[in-house]
Design a protein around this motif. Sequence first.
Motif, PDB file in Angstrom:
ATOM      1  N   GLU A 361       0.861  -1.174   0.000  1.00 46.02           N
ATOM      2  CA  GLU A 361       0.000   0.000   0.000  1.00 46.02           C
ATOM      3  C   GLU A 361       0.898   1.223   0.000  1.00 46.02           C
ATOM      4  O   GLU A 361       1.826   1.311   0.805  1.00 46.02           O
ATOM      5  CB  GLU A 361      -0.857  -0.024   1.269  1.00 46.02           C
ATOM      6  CG  GLU A 361      -1.972   0.978   1.248  1.00 46.02           C
ATOM      7  CD  GLU A 361      -2.697   1.020   2.579  1.00 46.02           C
ATOM      8  OE1 GLU A 361      -3.159  -0.044   3.052  1.00 46.02           O
ATOM      9  OE2 GLU A 361      -2.758   2.115   3.155  1.00 46.02           O
ATOM     10  N   LYS A 362       0.638   2.159  -0.905  1.00 45.78           N
ATOM     11  CA  LYS A 362       1.492   3.336  -0.968  1.00 45.78           C
ATOM     12  C   LYS A 362       0.930   4.405  -0.047  1.00 45.78           C
ATOM     13  O   LYS A 362      -0.252   4.726  -0.124  1.00 45.78           O
ATOM     14  CB  LYS A 362       1.574   3.858  -2.396  1.00 45.78           C
ATOM     15  CG  LYS A 362       2.907   4.487  -2.663  1.00 45.78           C
ATOM     16  CD  LYS A 362       3.118   4.743  -4.117  1.00 45.78           C
ATOM     17  CE  LYS A 362       4.340   5.602  -4.279  1.00 45.78           C
ATOM     18  NZ  LYS A 362       4.368   6.228  -5.594  1.00 45.78           N
ATOM     19  N   TYR A 367       6.123   2.641   0.450  1.00 43.64           N
ATOM     20  CA  TYR A 367       5.310   1.438   0.375  1.00 43.64           C
ATOM     21  C   TYR A 367       5.198   0.822   1.766  1.00 43.64           C
ATOM     22  O   TYR A 367       6.201   0.591   2.435  1.00 43.64           O
ATOM     23  CB  TYR A 367       5.910   0.412  -0.580  1.00 43.64           C
ATOM     24  CG  TYR A 367       5.621   0.737  -2.029  1.00 43.64           C
ATOM     25  CD1 TYR A 367       4.327   0.620  -2.528  1.00 43.64           C
ATOM     26  CD2 TYR A 367       6.616   1.166  -2.885  1.00 43.64           C
ATOM     27  CE1 TYR A 367       4.036   0.918  -3.848  1.00 43.64           C
ATOM     28  CE2 TYR A 367       6.342   1.475  -4.208  1.00 43.64           C
ATOM     29  CZ  TYR A 367       5.052   1.350  -4.686  1.00 43.64           C
ATOM     30  OH  TYR A 367       4.766   1.649  -5.987  1.00 43.64           O
ATOM     31  N   HIS A 386       0.134  -9.097  -3.348  1.00 47.61           N
ATOM     32  CA  HIS A 386       0.873  -8.439  -4.433  1.00 47.61           C
ATOM     33  C   HIS A 386       2.214  -9.131  -4.655  1.00 47.61           C
ATOM     34  O   HIS A 386       2.802  -9.034  -5.715  1.00 47.61           O
ATOM     35  CB  HIS A 386       1.132  -6.974  -4.088  1.00 47.61           C
ATOM     36  CG  HIS A 386      -0.092  -6.131  -4.134  1.00 47.61           C
ATOM     37  ND1 HIS A 386      -0.603  -5.507  -3.034  1.00 47.61           N
ATOM     38  CD2 HIS A 386      -0.932  -5.826  -5.157  1.00 47.61           C
ATOM     39  CE1 HIS A 386      -1.697  -4.841  -3.376  1.00 47.61           C
ATOM     40  NE2 HIS A 386      -1.919  -5.024  -4.660  1.00 47.61           N
TER      41      HIS A 386
ATOM     42  N   GLU B 332      -6.989  -1.567 -12.434  1.00 42.94           N
ATOM     43  CA  GLU B 332      -5.943  -1.623 -11.408  1.00 42.94           C
ATOM     44  C   GLU B 332      -5.143  -0.335 -11.426  1.00 42.94           C
ATOM     45  O   GLU B 332      -4.268  -0.148 -12.242  1.00 42.94           O
ATOM     46  CB  GLU B 332      -5.048  -2.839 -11.625  1.00 42.94           C
ATOM     47  CG  GLU B 332      -5.762  -4.120 -11.232  1.00 42.94           C
ATOM     48  CD  GLU B 332      -5.092  -5.353 -11.793  1.00 42.94           C
ATOM     49  OE1 GLU B 332      -3.902  -5.531 -11.526  1.00 42.94           O
ATOM     50  OE2 GLU B 332      -5.764  -6.101 -12.507  1.00 42.94           O
ATOM     51  N   GLN B 334      -3.219   0.971  -9.119  1.00 45.91           N
ATOM     52  CA  GLN B 334      -1.925   1.047  -8.450  1.00 45.91           C
ATOM     53  C   GLN B 334      -0.798   0.605  -9.382  1.00 45.91           C
ATOM     54  O   GLN B 334      -0.633  -0.582  -9.672  1.00 45.91           O
ATOM     55  CB  GLN B 334      -1.933   0.166  -7.189  1.00 45.91           C
ATOM     56  CG  GLN B 334      -0.723   0.450  -6.299  1.00 45.91           C
ATOM     57  CD  GLN B 334      -0.706  -0.441  -5.056  1.00 45.91           C
ATOM     58  OE1 GLN B 334      -1.216  -1.540  -5.048  1.00 45.91           O
ATOM     59  NE2 GLN B 334      -0.096   0.057  -3.992  1.00 45.91           N
ATOM     60  N   GLU B 335      -0.036   1.572  -9.865  1.00 47.94           N
ATOM     61  CA  GLU B 335       1.119   1.252 -10.688  1.00 47.94           C
ATOM     62  C   GLU B 335       2.305   1.082  -9.736  1.00 47.94           C
ATOM     63  O   GLU B 335       2.592   1.972  -8.949  1.00 47.94           O
ATOM     64  CB  GLU B 335       1.388   2.399 -11.666  1.00 47.94           C
ATOM     65  CG  GLU B 335       2.528   2.127 -12.613  1.00 47.94           C
ATOM     66  CD  GLU B 335       2.643   3.233 -13.676  1.00 47.94           C
ATOM     67  OE1 GLU B 335       2.919   2.910 -14.823  1.00 47.94           O
ATOM     68  OE2 GLU B 335       2.461   4.416 -13.324  1.00 47.94           O
ATOM     69  N   ILE B 336       2.917  -0.085  -9.788  1.00 50.36           N
ATOM     70  CA  ILE B 336       4.035  -0.338  -8.879  1.00 50.36           C
ATOM     71  C   ILE B 336       5.302   0.303  -9.455  1.00 50.36           C
ATOM     72  O   ILE B 336       5.640   0.073 -10.615  1.00 50.36           O
ATOM     73  CB  ILE B 336       4.254  -1.854  -8.682  1.00 50.36           C
ATOM     74  CG1 ILE B 336       2.973  -2.527  -8.170  1.00 50.36           C
ATOM     75  CG2 ILE B 336       5.432  -2.126  -7.760  1.00 50.36           C
ATOM     76  CD1 ILE B 336       2.660  -2.374  -6.719  1.00 50.36           C
TER      77      ILE B 336
END
Lengths: 409, 409
Positions: A361-362, A367, A386, B332, B334-336
């Motif tokens: 979770e950012k 993170y 994830h 989605e 959330q870009e990691i």
Amino acid sequence: MKLLKVDSVEETKRKIDHYFEGIYLEEEYIDIAEALDRIAAEDLYAQLEVPEFSRATVDGYAITAKDSYGASESLPTFLQIIGKVEMGETAAHKVTPGKAIYVPTGGMLPQGADAMVMIEYVESLDDETIAVYKAVAPGEGVIQKGEDIQKGEQILSKGRRLKPQDIGMLAAVGIYQIKVFRKPRVFVISTGDELVHPKEEIKPGQIRDINTYTLSAMALNGGAVLAGQVIVKDDFLRLQDIVKNAIAKSDVVVISGGSSVGAKDVTAQVIDSLGEPGVFIHGVAVKPGKPTIIGRVDRTAVFGLPGHPVSAMVIYKVFVDYILQKLQQFNEVQEIVIQGICDANIHASPGKETYQMVQLEKRDDKYIVKPIYGKSGAISLMAEAHGYIKIHGNQEGIHKGEKVEVILL
Amino acid sequence: MKLLKVDSVEETKRKIDHYFEGIYLEEEYIDIAEALDRIAAEDLYAQLEVPEFSRATVDGYAITAKDSYGASESLPTFLQIIGKVEMGETAAHKVTPGKAIYVPTGGMLPQGADAMVMIEYVESLDDETIAVYKAVAPGEGVIQKGEDIQKGEQILSKGRRLKPQDIGMLAAVGIYQIKVFRKPRVFVISTGDELVHPKEEIKPGQIRDINTYTLSAMALNGGAVLAGQVIVKDDFLRLQDIVKNAIAKSDVVVISGGSSVGAKDVTAQVIDSLGEPGVFIHGVAVKPGKPTIIGRVDRTAVFGLPGHPVSAMVIYKVFVDYILQKLQQFNEVQEIVIQGICDANIHASPGKETYQMVQLEKRDDKYIVKPIYGKSGAISLMAEAHGYIKIHGNQEGIHKGEKVEVILL
């Protein structure tokens, strides 16, 4: 029954290295248009320069830079237009002092010219004369012959997984066929008297097979082709027959299930019965996934994975992927991980490498890494994760607030 | 000629949202075995529980937990064995106080039992009697009916890209067909009088086409199918003919090249000539990639990308992927990204969003981010990059030592 000797993750990888030394997939030539995600089987060097001629990087006039020295908005230089370069063609004339030739972006720089003056700094006075309002240095507005790629330069290493930009590099230097390793063939077998094939009627006490789906999808994800998928009862002769056929057809056979002590023995015995050197790993000090079996029959790797879907996926990712990469001499050692702060204490099993599923979770540019739990065998756990963090056997666990590295799933 | 109005990246995305509102790809039902990386077109809920019956998670005896209370190494409890559960079958008997039934891992817990005592804590005295050396609590060694997935629980959201574990979840709840969006069809066109088809002879002033290779590979990478690939000269009628055919066959048409002012006009005019609403983006405040054109003809997106391979790839990643995801309602968000420390000062162009290619190097548990440079159009730059960082239009640049986020390529 053999004595159960449990190896660490590192020992297991060393044994895999040893037992698969010199065993690689065959090489094949393919068109670069088909090469995405394939592994290069050769080092490649440019046989020519890119660009092959000096090109304009702006729309404007090719000149000798010296002619522009001293030119300014108030004191332009006047040059004679002697032609125009067409895209894809050579210039009909040579640029000499006092002369200019129009060149569009990407056009070939005419002989004699050493710079481009952008159209924005030029005024056409008549069909034959331009005023240049800016001084340009030699090389300005030009990409030189060989500036992108030099002749003899290495453009690809053996063992690299080909990305779109690599394919572009190959096209740029005129290489349209490339030697790659053929795709590995994976055969997926699920064992268990309780397993029911997807579309069959289910009775009390039976469960739907999950592992052929998840492990086949992981194989496809890693660039393999599926050589077959079978669900089989825990029966020595039946399993032996199926595994024998699978070995003949594939590079890696993945047998999951049969997680009880007796059934595991059956898997190991079947592998040993089919050829040399047989099983060389009987259990790994890893959580989850301890009852993992790894063997080799001729040139084929044969895995006995736990039956629990999550354990099977973890072991696939840690060891099956490792062998699939080895078979293709994959050499990209840098695994990109996500760094974050652990949100909770995590207990580990001393002496075992623990793989803990987590969510990311950012929050405030950082993170936050949250461990997620589920009972052994819970597939929902995996779908929510994830990625996972590795906790080494000599660590007691991880404290809340500690920095951790997440391997993405 | 229309006035050149340059939009910011955010404005461009808003306009794409506006012009493609309600435009989605058709849905289709496919087998879950074929569903890897496809985008779900429906929310899915479990119609049953997983597991569908309480199961043993260890090898041992199903008992009533109360029977074990007080049991210890020195003071065992004695129980009568009344049967054995076979994998995949129901127990023939019910467990009552004083009785025990053997159950292997994964086997169905017999009626009446509420816990499993592991085989390790049990001694068989004769065929009918065991000594239990440990107290177990109710629920120990058991995964309860519905503990993994409850009936009615959401197991998948519309817009999710299916991973192996999602496919496993679907198999677990007996869903073997799933509604997904059909794969988007991408048509790739390279324009330029200087471009030579891969296998043709090359003459001075000509260059090999790179963009059909890189952009096609990017399309495949993103899960699209290729509707066609064409190299065409900068000619209005010829281009119009090809684009018209491409629009009829595909969801997204990507035209790269023709980066000079005149040629860009041709691309825009061709798009406008083929239908409504036509071009809605004439240039984006982005570096590289300013001369980007985006339009829509009927339901098809048509892009005019820069001819430089690196610029074309960056714009593809920023805007073409964005539309491809929108067409499938990909959700989605959330870009990691990879967080690291910038190794050098980076200059940016005020007012433009700058995409700077970088390499990553891990040093002392941190990622060091190194900007890499090459002249506009240098394909080698892209092949060496691990990813890029975004510098917003209101930032002046990035200082050495600053924390940055890298988007992987």
